[in-house]
Design an enzyme around this catalytic site. Structure first.
Site, mmCIF file in Angstrom:
data_model
loop_
_atom_site.group_PDB
_atom_site.id
_atom_site.type_symbol
_atom_site.label_atom_id
_atom_site.label_comp_id
_atom_site.label_asym_id
_atom_site.label_seq_id
_atom_site.Cartn_x
_atom_site.Cartn_y
_atom_site.Cartn_z
ATOM 1 N N HIS A 146 27.716 60.651 22.147
ATOM 2 C CA HIS A 146 28.649 61.771 22.221
ATOM 3 C C HIS A 146 28.321 62.826 21.161
ATOM 4 O O HIS A 146 28.326 64.032 21.449
ATOM 5 C CB HIS A 146 30.087 61.273 22.031
ATOM 6 C CG HIS A 146 30.694 60.676 23.260
ATOM 7 N ND1 HIS A 146 30.259 59.481 23.782
ATOM 8 C CD2 HIS A 146 31.695 61.107 24.079
ATOM 9 C CE1 HIS A 146 30.984 59.194 24.855
ATOM 10 N NE2 HIS A 146 31.853 60.159 25.061
ATOM 11 N N HIS A 197 32.323 53.940 17.096
ATOM 12 C CA HIS A 197 31.107 54.073 16.290
ATOM 13 C C HIS A 197 31.417 53.974 14.803
ATOM 14 O O HIS A 197 32.543 54.246 14.370
ATOM 15 C CB HIS A 197 30.424 55.420 16.561
ATOM 16 C CG HIS A 197 29.701 55.487 17.867
ATOM 17 N ND1 HIS A 197 28.517 54.833 18.093
ATOM 18 C CD2 HIS A 197 30.015 56.123 19.025
ATOM 19 C CE1 HIS A 197 28.112 55.077 19.327
ATOM 20 N NE2 HIS A 197 29.007 55.846 19.912
#
Length: 401
Positions: A146, A197
């Site tokens: 992303h 993450h």
């Protein structure tokens, strides 16, 4: 007969040589042994930081960052890019599609090569608000796709606006850069807040994204010129797409990353093939753009209402045809195949007569059999992208849209 440019021969030869070299010398395995342990240690060490960030948990933040993640997801870009094309911004659509596929391939290749874990949940709270996010959570962590994709696509979009509108005012440029940085910052922070993450994943995505963006700004003009007016475009891209499937590193455990790459690989193959054929008809720089007298917003909406169902129908038809044709072709050539999901009859079986010819043909590849789903997925998305740039604009032209 059209001659083949020497650079194309050298490019394909280099890629094929790399595939053979990486298989025989186990490059992926060696790279993983050098990086995986260190990255894993960093991910574990950053657990307290993530927990501290998540201590500010709020319903609004959950919804905000989940929605923001959806806005930069693969499904979003899959829907958004055709709209760019049909709105008349063809050059931007071409570049964003190619750049997205490039980012997806590089980012997912590194993920599967390193095979480093995401933050452990629990104790980390992982928020997966959509099915797409649930599938993303099955991938490896480093780098954050992303973040990487946002850096590249927001950066290129800003570049396109500044140069196409010929904006040179310092205040306007700084405002655009600030807006892009805020978007990237929110996305990166959101990936940590959602528990998807670690900080090292986001930093790796940021750095890699800046490198890819800088490289793309150097070569995007040459790539675009090749696609719209080059020689031997379709056949070169078909061979390139096929070889990229084998150049992709094998992860420690199976993940959806290779499936995402295959889909975007197919998208670019169909996109490039269709653009090269119909550029002068539908995709040159002189075509009408949205919010002009030649292309009103109402006409654009009509294009969307006709175009989106059509590409979904084409995708379904291509998938159905590929499921029937590819197994027959593999059996004819004696290529052993299996199916991980698309063809139930091949889930636990291997078909194909392994003739001496087929053994020699696939001597360099270590698989005992090949997943036919990869070919099906490649063809269905190639058909989808081809329909966006070739038959659907023809329909628009025929009915006066």
């Amino acid at each position: 007969m059209e001659s083949i440019p020497i650079w194309q021969v050298l490019s394909i030869s280099a890629l094929l040589s790399w595939i053979i070299f990486s298989i025989y010398f186990k490059v992926t395995h060696k790279l993983r042994s050098l990086t995986q342990s260190w990255v894993t240690e960093q991910v574990i060490a950053e657990t307290p930081l993530i927990l501290q960030i998540q201590s500010f948990q709020h319903r609004f933040l959950d919804v905000f960052f989940s929605a923001l993640s959806c806005m930069v997801s693969v499904p979003f870009y899959t829907a958004f890019l055709p709209l760019l094309l049909w709105s008349g911004h063809c050059r931007l659509a071409r570049q964003m599609t190619l750049l997205m596929a490039f980012c997806d391939y590089i980012g997912n290749s590194i993920k599967d090569a390193v095979s480093a874990p995401r933050p452990s949940s629990p104790p980390i709270r992982r928020i997966t608000a959509t099915k797409d996010e649930e599938e993303n959570a099955l991938e490896y962590g480093l780098p954050s796709s992303h973040t990487l994709n946002t850096v590249c696509l927001a950066g290129y979009f800003l570049h396109y606006i500044l140069y196409s509108a010929k904006i040179s005012d310092t205040t306007e440029v700084l405002s655009g850069v600030t807006m892009a940085c805020l978007v990237v910052g929110f996305i990166g922070f959101g990936r940590i807040y959602l528990g998807m993450h670690s900080l090292i994943d986001v930093l790796a995505g940021l750095i890699l994204g800046l490198v890819i963006l800088g490289f793309w700004l150097l070569v995007h003009g040459y790539v675009d010129n090749f696609i719209v007016s080059g020689h031997n475009v379709a056949s070169f891209w078909a061979i390139l797409s096929f070889l990229l499937l084998f150049a992709y590193p094998t992860p420690e455990l199976p993940t959806p990353s290779f499936e995402y790459h295959t889909a975007f690989n197919g998208v670019v193959l169909g996109f490039v093939t269709g653009i090269q054929k119909t550029y002068l008809q539908f995709h040159h720089e002189g075509i009408p753009r949205i919010f002009t007298p030649q292309l009103s917003f109402q006409v654009f909406v009509a294009r969307v209402l006709i175009g989106i169902p059509t590409i979904l129908l084409v995708k379904f038809c291509c998938k159905t045809l590929a499921k029937r044709i590819l197994p027959m072709v593999a059996n004819t050539l004696g290529i052993p195949i299996r199916s991980s999901s698309y063809i139930p009859q091949l889930h636990s079986s291997v078909t194909g007569k392994e003739s001496d010819g087929s053994k020699k043909m696939f001597l360099f590849f270590p698989q005992d059999s090949f997943d036919v789903d990869t070919g099906i997925r490649l063809l269905q998305y190639a058909g989808l992208a081809w329909s966006v740039v070739d038959p659907i604009p023809s329909v628009f032209s025929h009915i006066g849209l």
